[in-house]
Motif scaffolding. Structure first.
Motif, PDB file in Angstrom:
ATOM      1  N   GLY A  68      28.152  35.347  41.489  1.00 44.51           N
ATOM      2  CA  GLY A  68      28.554  34.743  40.225  1.00 44.51           C
ATOM      3  C   GLY A  68      29.738  35.405  39.551  1.00 44.51           C
ATOM      4  N   ALA A  69      30.708  35.858  40.340  1.00 45.68           N
ATOM      5  CA  ALA A  69      31.870  36.549  39.769  1.00 45.68           C
ATOM      6  C   ALA A  69      33.032  35.580  39.576  1.00 45.68           C
ATOM      7  CB  ALA A  69      32.295  37.695  40.680  1.00 45.68           C
ATOM      8  N   PRO A  70      33.573  35.505  38.366  1.00 47.80           N
ATOM      9  CA  PRO A  70      34.736  34.651  38.152  1.00 47.80           C
ATOM     10  C   PRO A  70      35.960  35.227  38.861  1.00 47.80           C
ATOM     11  CG  PRO A  70      34.195  35.860  36.144  1.00 47.80           C
ATOM     12  CD  PRO A  70      33.133  36.174  37.145  1.00 47.80           C
ATOM     13  N   ALA A  71      36.846  34.345  39.271  1.00 42.78           N
ATOM     14  CA  ALA A  71      38.082  34.740  39.945  1.00 42.78           C
ATOM     15  C   ALA A  71      39.116  33.663  39.673  1.00 42.78           C
ATOM     16  CB  ALA A  71      37.833  34.897  41.445  1.00 42.78           C
ATOM     17  N   ASP A  72      40.304  33.880  40.159  1.00 42.10           N
ATOM     18  CA  ASP A  72      41.351  32.878  40.011  1.00 42.10           C
ATOM     19  C   ASP A  72      41.975  32.590  41.365  1.00 42.10           C
ATOM     20  OD1 ASP A  72      41.636  32.098  37.171  1.00 42.10           O
ATOM     21  OD2 ASP A  72      41.877  34.257  36.902  1.00 42.10           O
ATOM     22  N   GLY A  73      42.166  31.315  41.625  1.00 43.19           N
ATOM     23  CA  GLY A  73      42.790  30.901  42.863  1.00 43.19           C
ATOM     24  C   GLY A  73      42.443  29.465  43.179  1.00 43.19           C
ATOM     25  N   ARG A  74      43.339  28.807  43.918  1.00 41.69           N
ATOM     26  CA  ARG A  74      43.124  27.418  44.297  1.00 41.69           C
ATOM     27  C   ARG A  74      42.530  27.289  45.691  1.00 41.69           C
ATOM     28  NH1 ARG A  74      48.056  24.670  44.609  1.00 41.69           N
ATOM     29  NH2 ARG A  74      46.827  22.789  44.793  1.00 41.69           N
ATOM     30  N   THR A  75      42.567  28.371  46.491  1.00 41.29           N
ATOM     31  CA  THR A  75      42.044  28.332  47.852  1.00 41.29           C
ATOM     32  C   THR A  75      41.263  29.610  48.139  1.00 41.29           C
ATOM     33  OG1 THR A  75      43.943  29.438  48.867  1.00 41.29           O
ATOM     34  CG2 THR A  75      44.068  27.014  48.617  1.00 41.29           C
ATOM     35  N   PHE A  76      40.506  29.606  49.231  1.00 50.21           N
ATOM     36  CA  PHE A  76      39.747  30.797  49.589  1.00 50.21           C
ATOM     37  C   PHE A  76      40.684  31.979  49.870  1.00 50.21           C
ATOM     38  CE2 PHE A  76      40.784  29.335  53.798  1.00 50.21           C
ATOM     39  CZ  PHE A  76      40.948  30.515  54.514  1.00 50.21           C
ATOM     40  N   GLN A  77      41.895  31.706  50.400  1.00 43.49           N
ATOM     41  CA  GLN A  77      42.837  32.789  50.685  1.00 43.49           C
ATOM     42  C   GLN A  77      43.192  33.554  49.404  1.00 43.49           C
ATOM     43  OE1 GLN A  77      43.388  29.550  51.712  1.00 43.49           O
ATOM     44  NE2 GLN A  77      44.457  29.512  53.669  1.00 43.49           N
ATOM     45  N   ASP A  78      43.361  32.827  48.301  1.00 42.85           N
ATOM     46  CA  ASP A  78      43.662  33.455  47.028  1.00 42.85           C
ATOM     47  C   ASP A  78      42.533  34.390  46.579  1.00 42.85           C
ATOM     48  OD1 ASP A  78      45.960  31.845  46.954  1.00 42.85           O
ATOM     49  OD2 ASP A  78      45.017  30.343  45.641  1.00 42.85           O
ATOM     50  N   LEU A  79      41.318  34.122  47.045  1.00 36.90           N
ATOM     51  CA  LEU A  79      40.136  34.857  46.576  1.00 36.90           C
ATOM     52  C   LEU A  79      39.796  36.079  47.409  1.00 36.90           C
ATOM     53  CD1 LEU A  79      37.815  31.806  45.834  1.00 36.90           C
ATOM     54  CD2 LEU A  79      39.389  32.985  44.294  1.00 36.90           C
ATOM     55  N   LEU A  80      40.438  36.268  48.566  1.00 39.43           N
ATOM     56  CA  LEU A  80      40.067  37.364  49.453  1.00 39.43           C
ATOM     57  C   LEU A  80      40.090  38.741  48.781  1.00 39.43           C
ATOM     58  CD1 LEU A  80      41.538  36.210  52.875  1.00 39.43           C
ATOM     59  CD2 LEU A  80      39.128  36.318  52.186  1.00 39.43           C
ATOM     60  N   PRO A  81      41.096  39.085  47.956  1.00 37.60           N
ATOM     61  CA  PRO A  81      41.041  40.391  47.292  1.00 37.60           C
ATOM     62  C   PRO A  81      39.819  40.532  46.370  1.00 37.60           C
ATOM     63  CG  PRO A  81      43.268  39.496  47.198  1.00 37.60           C
ATOM     64  CD  PRO A  81      42.375  38.394  47.718  1.00 37.60           C
ATOM     65  N   ALA A  82      39.469  39.472  45.660  1.00 33.61           N
ATOM     66  CA  ALA A  82      38.301  39.523  44.764  1.00 33.61           C
ATOM     67  C   ALA A  82      37.008  39.589  45.561  1.00 33.61           C
ATOM     68  CB  ALA A  82      38.300  38.313  43.836  1.00 33.61           C
TER      69      ALA A  82
END
Length: 193
Positions: A174-188
């Motif tokens: 349940g962690a919020p993040a920012d990005g339009r694709t899974f690639q954008d989310l990899l650091p989070a």
């Protein structure tokens, strides 16, 4: 019986009568939040949330299943298809990812499920968003995690299943993040492995 998960809570994926679950479905559902004002309703865009599953081995991404790659290379994880508008938010799944736990390669130790707003709207514009885990062989809902509170973020790291001894367990992230694709989310995602 469904377990309503809280952020960070973990559950074992063992059947109540004993034995391990073999096939689970991670379902995602949502609907657009009601628009206020005449102009807001006229200019409203549909919200396209996308579910993804990233397979990890020792904190390194190995494969991903999402709307452009519907089946993992080994065939153990399958996305049922892209829904670009969401539903009525009445509890049905708008997108699903089916995981055959018995076929997941031995080197894969975690599968992280994410949701992102491909069209870029924030979760302030989304209502009744949830992710749920279902025993695919019986259809029984095992756990549900509700996205509450909206927020100015465009993605959410929902949950993960991870190997635990000889079986699997699920953790609600349940962690919020920012990005339009899974690639954008990899650091989070990496902070939750």
């Amino acid at each position: 019986m469904t377990v309503n998960l809280s952020k960070g809570q973990q559950i074992s994926l063992t059947k109540s009568g004993g034995g391990e679950l073999t096939v689970v479905r991670m379902g995602l559902g949502w609907k657009s939040a009601p628009r206020r004002g005449f102009l807001a309703r006229l200019t409203a865009r549909e919200i396209d949330l996308d579910a993804s599953a990233v397979l990890f081995a020792d904190k390194t991404p190995q494969d991903v299943v999402f709307f452009q790659h519907l089946i993992s290379d080994d065939g153990s994880v399958r996305h049922t298809g892209d829904n670009r508008v969401g539903g009525a938010g009445q509890g049905g799944d708008d997108e699903s990812i089916v995981v055959d736990l018995s076929r997941v390669p031995a080197h894969v130790d975690q599968i992280v499920f994410t949701v992102n707003s491909f069209t870029g709207q924030t979760f302030e514009e989304v209502d009744n968003a949830f992710c749920r885990l279902v025993d695919e062989t019986t259809g029984q809902e095992l756990a549900r995690y509700t996205l509450t509170g909206g927020g100015r973020h465009t993605a959410q790291i929902m949950a993960k299943v991870q190997r635990s001894g000889t079986g699997w367990q699920m953790a609600a992230i349940g962690a919020p993040a920012d990005g339009r694709t899974f690639q954008d989310l990899l650091p989070a995602i990496s902070t939750h492995l």
